[in-house]
Design an enzyme around this catalytic site. Structure first.
Site, PDB file in Angstrom:
ATOM      1  N   GLY A 157     131.844  14.141  55.733  1.00 64.23           N
ATOM      2  CA  GLY A 157     131.170  14.178  54.425  1.00 64.23           C
ATOM      3  C   GLY A 157     132.425  14.803  53.128  1.00 64.23           C
ATOM      4  O   GLY A 157     133.550  14.214  52.963  1.00 64.23           O
ATOM      5  N   SER A 158     132.338  15.680  52.550  1.00 66.75           N
ATOM      6  CA  SER A 158     133.127  15.712  51.764  1.00 66.75           C
ATOM      7  C   SER A 158     134.320  17.202  52.262  1.00 66.75           C
ATOM      8  O   SER A 158     135.403  17.210  51.473  1.00 66.75           O
ATOM      9  CB  SER A 158     132.820  16.479  50.306  1.00 66.75           C
ATOM     10  OG  SER A 158     131.290  15.872  50.023  1.00 66.75           O
ATOM     11  N   GLU A 167     142.237  13.006  41.755  1.00 69.13           N
ATOM     12  CA  GLU A 167     141.836  13.385  40.745  1.00 69.13           C
ATOM     13  C   GLU A 167     142.339  12.348  39.640  1.00 69.13           C
ATOM     14  O   GLU A 167     140.851  12.607  39.015  1.00 69.13           O
ATOM     15  CB  GLU A 167     143.084  14.598  40.832  1.00 69.13           C
ATOM     16  CG  GLU A 167     143.064  15.571  39.272  1.00 69.13           C
ATOM     17  CD  GLU A 167     144.262  16.495  38.426  1.00 69.13           C
ATOM     18  OE1 GLU A 167     144.826  16.844  37.787  1.00 69.13           O
ATOM     19  OE2 GLU A 167     143.827  17.604  39.869  1.00 69.13           O
ATOM     20  N   ILE A 206     113.075   0.182  30.038  1.00 67.04           N
ATOM     21  CA  ILE A 206     112.462  -0.901  28.447  1.00 67.04           C
ATOM     22  C   ILE A 206     112.205  -2.326  29.465  1.00 67.04           C
ATOM     23  O   ILE A 206     111.480  -2.510  28.520  1.00 67.04           O
ATOM     24  CB  ILE A 206     113.782  -0.922  27.629  1.00 67.04           C
ATOM     25  CG1 ILE A 206     113.779   0.143  27.531  1.00 67.04           C
ATOM     26  CG2 ILE A 206     114.313  -2.270  26.645  1.00 67.04           C
ATOM     27  CD1 ILE A 206     115.804   0.487  26.254  1.00 67.04           C
ATOM     28  N   GLY A 237     110.809  -3.133  31.362  1.00 65.56           N
ATOM     29  CA  GLY A 237     109.511  -2.863  32.114  1.00 65.56           C
ATOM     30  C   GLY A 237     109.441  -4.021  34.116  1.00 65.56           C
ATOM     31  O   GLY A 237     110.436  -4.005  34.469  1.00 65.56           O
ATOM     32  N   GLU A 249     133.703  10.079  45.482  1.00 68.88           N
ATOM     33  CA  GLU A 249     135.713  10.299  44.448  1.00 68.88           C
ATOM     34  C   GLU A 249     134.106  12.027  44.723  1.00 68.88           C
ATOM     35  O   GLU A 249     134.598  12.578  43.605  1.00 68.88           O
ATOM     36  CB  GLU A 249     136.111  10.443  42.910  1.00 68.88           C
ATOM     37  CG  GLU A 249     137.092   9.841  43.354  1.00 68.88           C
ATOM     38  CD  GLU A 249     137.518   8.369  44.272  1.00 68.88           C
ATOM     39  OE1 GLU A 249     137.180   8.631  45.542  1.00 68.88           O
ATOM     40  OE2 GLU A 249     137.586   7.456  43.721  1.00 68.88           O
TER      41      GLU A 249
END
Length: 401
Positions: A135-136, A256, A353, A355, A379
């Site tokens: 993962g991270s 970055e 909106i 619907g 990221e």
């Protein structure tokens, strides 16, 4: 064109580039995006068009055949492209990160060899940090590179490569223990390798396999893949920058600027969702008048537009900070966090909106509703961004004494 997401202080050249990209998006991407996305079809014609426009070389210096533009110009172009179809901006983003890493950290031979072809889009890049189990936590990578004479032998498994199949150059982060004694901090024993390969799936060079596309709920069209390395031999001169142990910093530098890119994508998708919502609200009538005249819908549109503006402003600020040569991890983290969260909220409001029609594949908002979640994790998740922001704030506001 509405007044949202305008950027002050652009040069005539920047405005001309943006106008050209916006025109291309309106004519060549938006009319076909939903159909291609539903078929999960790679947008070959669109990519060829972007190559002709020079978008693949937008930030590559002129001496290598690129346009030599700023991160701001690039981010604004990405915002426009994501407004048309977010998957196309993903094809460009990974290529851009690899080109940026080469420009910033590559040896002169590596720049001379790769950048001219990357500027033309003839070599297209992908970059690879993530693995199935980490993962991270980048410091926990297990893919290894072991020195063997004038080569390195790479073994391991990578995950979540955008452009994994269509790319011909992959920047891969591996662990290299050579010259780094036991007990060395993990990030000091990582190296970025530049692996050239054939585009496609299966064994794309000896020992290197791209198994196939990962099926996803959204972000279709662009190929997302695994990468299996089983004794891949890479010449020592394909270590990015020519020295081991620098890979973590090189990758973080790339990520970055990639976070500014993801923020730009969030801005583009949110703006498109607002455009769809405000248009539908004026076409759909209930209780004898367009729903746009109902106060509840006007409130929703006001909130959506404010979020579009706020995210755009933070993205522009982060890009300009990087362009000025200053550290921008705080601003990039804030921009990525805010833009991705606001994108999700604006898309959901546009969906509401519409619907019941928002649930239909005939309407573009259905595609955006499936695409927005990718930006929440790409990221670095919101939680990772908050960690970065929090640590940087404590550095900036540390109490003395």
């Amino acid at each position: 064109m509405g007044r949202l997401a305008q950027t002050d202080g652009l040069t005539d050249i920047q405005q001309e580039i943006l106008h050209t990209v916006r025109d291309f998006v309106d004519k060549e991407i938006i009319p076909v995006a939903t159909e291609l996305e539903h078929r999960d079809e790679y947008p070959t014609q669109i990519v060829e068009g972007l190559k002709e426009l020079g978008v693949f070389g937008l930030m590559i210096p002129e001496e290598y055949g690129g346009l030599g533009e700023s991160l701001l110009t690039y981010a604004l172009c990405v915002e426009e492209i994501a407004r048309g179809w977010m998957s196309v901006s993903g094809i460009i983003n990974t290529h851009f990160i690899v080109a940026y890493m080469l420009k910033q950290h590559g040896t002169q031979e590596q720049k001379d060899h790769f950048l001219p072809k990357m500027a033309l889009g003839d070599i297209r890049g992908a970059f690879s940090m993530s693995e199935p189990g980490l993962g991270s936590d980048v410091s926990a990578i297990t893919t290894k590179g072991v020195r063997d004479g004038d080569e390195y032998v790479l073994t391991g498994q990578k995950m979540w490569l955008t452009n994994g199949g269509t790319s011909s150059l992959v920047a891969v982060l591996c662990r290299t223990d050579e010259g780094h004694p036991e007990g060395t901090a993990p990030h000091r024993s990582m190296t970025t390798f530049l692996i050239e390969k054939e585009p496609g799936f299966g064994e794309v060079r000896p020992g290197l396999t791209v198994p196939g596309k990962i099926e996803k709920m959204g972000y279709k069209g662009v190929d997302t893949t695994e990468l299996i390395l089983d004794g891949v031999r890479v010449p020592a001169d394909r270590v990015l920058g020519g020295a081991t142990g620098r890979g973590f910093y090189q990758m973080m530098d790339g990520v970055e600027v990639g976070r500014v890119n993801v923020a730009a994508r969030g801005c583009g998708v949110a703006r498109r969702a607002f455009e769809l919502g405000v248009a539908y609200a004026q076409q759909r009538s209930t209780f004898g008048k367009p729903i746009a005249q109902h106060q509840a819908i006007q409130f929703k549109l006001a909130e959506m537009a404010t979020k579009v503006e706020a995210a755009h402003a933070m993205m522009v600020n982060a890009a300009r900070k990087k362009d000025s040569g200053q550290r921008n991890d705080l601003e990039a983290g804030m921009a990525k966090y805010l833009a991705s969260e606001y994108c999700k909220e604006v898309v959901e409001d546009a969906f509401r909106i519409h619907g019941g029609y928002g649930f239909s594949k005939e309407y573009e908002i259905e595609r955006l509703y499936r695409e927005a979640p990718m930006l929440l994790i790409g990221e670095g998740t919101a939680e990772i961004q908050k960690m970065i922001i929090g640590r940087r704030l404590l550095e900036e506001y540390r109490i003395q004494g």
